[in-house]
Scaffold this active site. Structure first.
Site, PDB file in Angstrom:
ATOM      1  N   CYS A   1       0.860  -1.975  -0.080  1.00  0.00           N
ATOM      2  CA  CYS A   1       0.257   0.247  -0.213  1.00  0.00           C
ATOM      3  C   CYS A   1       1.218   1.469  -0.067  1.00  0.00           C
ATOM      4  CB  CYS A   1      -0.891  -0.002   0.954  1.00  0.00           C
ATOM      5  SG  CYS A   1      -0.158  -0.378   2.195  1.00  0.00           S
TER       6      CYS A   1
ATOM      7  N   ARG B   1       3.857   1.139  -1.382  1.00  0.00           N
ATOM      8  CA  ARG B   1       4.811   1.281  -2.848  1.00  0.00           C
ATOM      9  C   ARG B   1       4.584   0.143  -3.679  1.00  0.00           C
ATOM     10  NH1 ARG B   1       9.906   2.029  -1.203  1.00  0.00           N
ATOM     11  NH2 ARG B   1       9.412   2.232   0.975  1.00  0.00           N
TER      12      ARG B   1
ATOM     13  N   HIS C   1      18.627   1.122  -3.527  1.00  0.00           N
ATOM     14  CA  HIS C   1      17.222   1.232  -2.563  1.00  0.00           C
ATOM     15  C   HIS C   1      17.195  -0.585  -2.659  1.00  0.00           C
ATOM     16  CE1 HIS C   1      12.928   2.946  -3.576  1.00  0.00           C
ATOM     17  NE2 HIS C   1      13.034   1.564  -3.918  1.00  0.00           N
TER      18      HIS C   1
END
Lengths: 446, 274
Positions: free
Chosen positions: A50, A52, A99
């Site tokens: 919810c 990403r 990341h």
């Protein structure tokens, strides 16, 4: 091969856009297939939570792949790219590695250090494995990401303390009662906080819920909702005798529970500890109640204060976590840079070794009377010569970070020594076998 | 003098076990507590051998002077710790109990360690029972004491609404209170047995069950104190802070009975002075 990620998260996109671009669980496989047939994409994985939506990919054509993935997002969801392109971020190579490591370690989460994200990433990875869109590179990347997450969890204290008011309440209850099993909660009044806290407590193992409200009908309907038992508002005093935790949100004009009354109740309770959570404004419980022995009284501000302090702690810990991530990014990038040069190095060594063996055999057959010792020194001599010759070029190859330079060297080596065509894929297959051991080990560790 | 070697080795291991336990409570790494348990367990085994060899070398239960008593007391404490570890998952207990055992060992270390021939009055069938019961009771009360200390700290943290490093390191209040109560229920009968066997032995040795010498008097005071605590817990439902404070005061009485009386008040038990 280059790694990349295209996506958006709670920082870059409002919830409306995130909702539009999210992939429901039952659609992920289908979406993965659609990404997989893009010719520019070799390996892929989709993370959708919810907070990403991200597509990870390994590619040989970075620019084209980025473009294709953006188009895919737009077409799949039937939204024009213009509407969400501003919210998208793209990370390539080392940045993409960093990341995913940060995401898996919950450094990129809305609530720093929250534990769910790791499970969500694992799920996404499982999907990509089921439909075989992830290959060696993502395979390795994800296993390293899990490893990093584990390191961050064990080596820093990022996830150790509760940061929401409800979880602080549960943590406190556990510090008073130990286990919450067989404990009873009394809810006075209703409200979102009340509901949330009691849900947390139930998931923590609380056995019984008593509900009371000014209007009895409302208490009954709330009790149904929590699968609890309704008691009349006048019977709060009775209820206090048999509960362990009280959550009060009645916003009463006068104190519902006073000091003298509670002192008496404690005698009836045989001094069994009781934990009050007063989330009402104005307060329902006289503050002096907290001075009574074996009574623990926290109001909403107290809980918030604890939560805030824990958040500060987490931010401090996050800095240490970033250092771990950096450390692991370097390791991973070194590995995946070496993917380009390793096949050549292996081929080069093989070629030299073949020559050495052949020539050595020739010489040995010419001199059959050599002693074992002499044979051994010949062996050592030839090996040493090869190693000395190869040392400089191999070191240079391994140390070249610039891709163009590395390609130049590789081409030159292949031409000069007539090495077989460089084939990453065959090399990777062999490599994969060797890696399997380490991976099962890693999985066990997780 | 095999027993001295084993004794020294045990002390040495207790030192490292204590350090590991302190490191554990500081860093909260599970591995450290495992290391600590292992070291302390080996230390306990060595300590057991020290007592056994001393028993063989001396020919009697080696609890006849202060060195032996301290060593025996420490041995019992470590034994209780290892047993509590099996039943309760309160790893920090070791961080509190091992320093106490280590301190006792260091005192024992500094005292004369020679084996003397047994004083005639100590030659009795009842002597080993008396010391085993009494010291086992005392060792269990040491555990009660530690629970009391932890309880008071933890309770103070929760009452003053501080949820910090200390709260995290200490066990939940209910668990501490429960452990404190359980240990009291075990310790009290043992102390009672210790006093009874002592009285029976006194009848053989001195011809009277009770002589009102300071050791006996203080044992009685200690016993009455714990009896009161147990009574309050059972009937009035005393628990928590009051019970914890009483457990601490009770332990001070235990210490005074054990050490203070020997060192400060002359009486029939004087053979255990040094």
């Amino acid at each position: 091969m280059e790694l990349l990620v295209v996506g958006l998260n709670h920082n870059t996109a409002p919830i409306k856009i995130r909702e539009c671009l999210a992939f429901p669980e039952d659609k992920i496989e289908d979406a993965l297939y659609k990404v997989h047939i893009l010719p520019s994409v070799k390996e892929s994985m989709i993370v959708s939570t919810c907070n990403r939506v991200e597509v990870y990919a390994a590619t040989r054509e970075t620019e084209k792949a980025i473009h294709d993935l953006k188009d895919f997002l737009s077409q799949y969801h039937g939204i024009s790219l213009k509407e969400f392109e501003k919210s998208l971020y793209t990370h390539v190579g080392e940045e993409a590695v960093r990341h995913i490591f940060r995401v898996a370690s919950s450094l990129d989460s809305m609530v720093l250090g929250e534990p769910q994200i790791l499970g969500q990433i694992k799920e996404a990875y499982d999907f990509s494995q089921q439909v075989k869109t992830s290959g060696l590179i993502l395979h390795r990347l994800l296993h390293r990401a899990f490893h990093v997450a584990k390191r961050v969890r064990t080596e820093t204290k990022i996830a150790i303390s509760a940061v929401s008011v409800s979880s602080v309440a549960v943590e406190l209850a556990e510090k008073i009662f130990g286990t919450l099993k067989k404990k009873t909660v009394l809810l006075i009044g209703a409200g979102e906080m009340c509901e949330l806290a009691s849900r947390y407590l139930v998931s923590g193992g609380v056995e019984k819920i008593l509900v009371t409200n000014r209007t009895y009908e409302r208490a009954v309907s709330l009790a149904q909702e929590f699968r609890g038992e309704a008691i009349p508002f006048e019977d709060i005093a009775q209820g206090l005798k048999k509960t362990d935790i009280v959550i009060s949100a009645a916003n009463s004009a006068q104190y519902l529970i006073g000091h003298d009354q509670m002192t008496k109740t404690m005698k009836d309770r045989k001094q069994k500890p009781i934990f009050f959570i007063d989330i009402a404004d104005p307060r329902d419980i006289e503050p002096k109640v907290g001075d009574i022995e074996n009574v623990y009284l926290y109001n909403i501000d107290d809980l918030q204060k604890v939560a805030n302090e824990n958040i500060k702690d987490r931010e401090k810990e996050a800095q240490r976590a970033e250092a771990i991530v950096q450390d692991e990014v370097v390791k991973f990038v070194n590995w995946y840079r070496s993917l380009d040069v390793t096949p050549t190095i292996v081929a080069l060594r093989k070629k030299f070794e073949e020559i050495r063996k052949k020539e050595l055999e020739k010489t040995l057959s010419l001199h059959p009377n050599l002693s074992d010792k002499e044979k051994k020194s010949l062996e050592a001599l030839t090996s040493a010569i090869i190693n000395k010759i190869l040392h400089t070029p191999i070191t240079l190859l391994k140390q070249t970070n610039e891709e163009a330079m590395a390609d130049l060297y590789l081409d030159a080596l292949h031409a000069l020594f007539g090495l077989p065509e460089k084939s990453l894929e065959t090399f990777l297959e062999k490599f994969e076998e060797a890696e399997e051991k380490e991976e099962t080990h890693l999985e066990n560790a997780l | 003098m095999m027993n001295i070697h084993f004794f020294k080795f045990a002390s040495f291991l207790y030192l490292f076990g204590t350090l590991a336990y302190l490191a554990y409570i500081f860093f909260l790494k599970g591995a450290l507590s495992k290391i600590a348990v292992t070291i302390v367990s080996i230390g306990f085994a060595s300590h057991t051998l020290a007592l056994l060899t001393r028993y063989v070398e001396a020919g009697h239960t080696p609890v006849t002077n202060l060195h032996e008593s301290l060593s025996f007391f420490a041995w019992m404490i470590i034994g209780i710790l290892l047993m509590a570890n099996l039943k309760y998952k309160v790893k920090v207990l070791g961080s509190f109990l091992t320093p106490i055992a280590l301190t006792l060992m260091l005192f024992a270390f500094a005292l004369p360690k020679e084996i003397f021939p047994l004083a005639p009055v100590l030659k009795s069938f009842w002597h080993p029972f008396h010391v085993i019961f009494a010291f086992l009771g005392n060792a269990i009360f040491t555990l009660t004491f530690c629970c009391g200390v932890m309880y008071l700290i933890q309770e103070h943290q929760l009452k003053s609404k501080k949820m910090g490093a200390i709260t995290k390191r200490l066990p939940p209040l209910n668990l501490l209170d429960d452990l404190s109560y359980q240990s009291l229920k075990f310790g009290f009968p043992l102390l009672t047995l210790g006093i009874i066997t002592g009285a029976v032995w006194a009848e053989y040795a001195w011809g009277r069950y009770w002589n009102w010498d300071p050791k006996e008097t203080w044992s009685l005071i200690t016993w009455l104190f714990y009896a009161a605590l147990l009574h309050q817990r059972l009937t009035v439902g005393w628990r928590g802070r009051k019970a914890a404070m009483m457990a601490i005061v009770g332990f001070l009485a235990v210490l005074f009975t054990f050490l203070g009386v020997n060192l400060l008040l002359p009486g029939l038990h004087t053979y255990s002075n040094w």
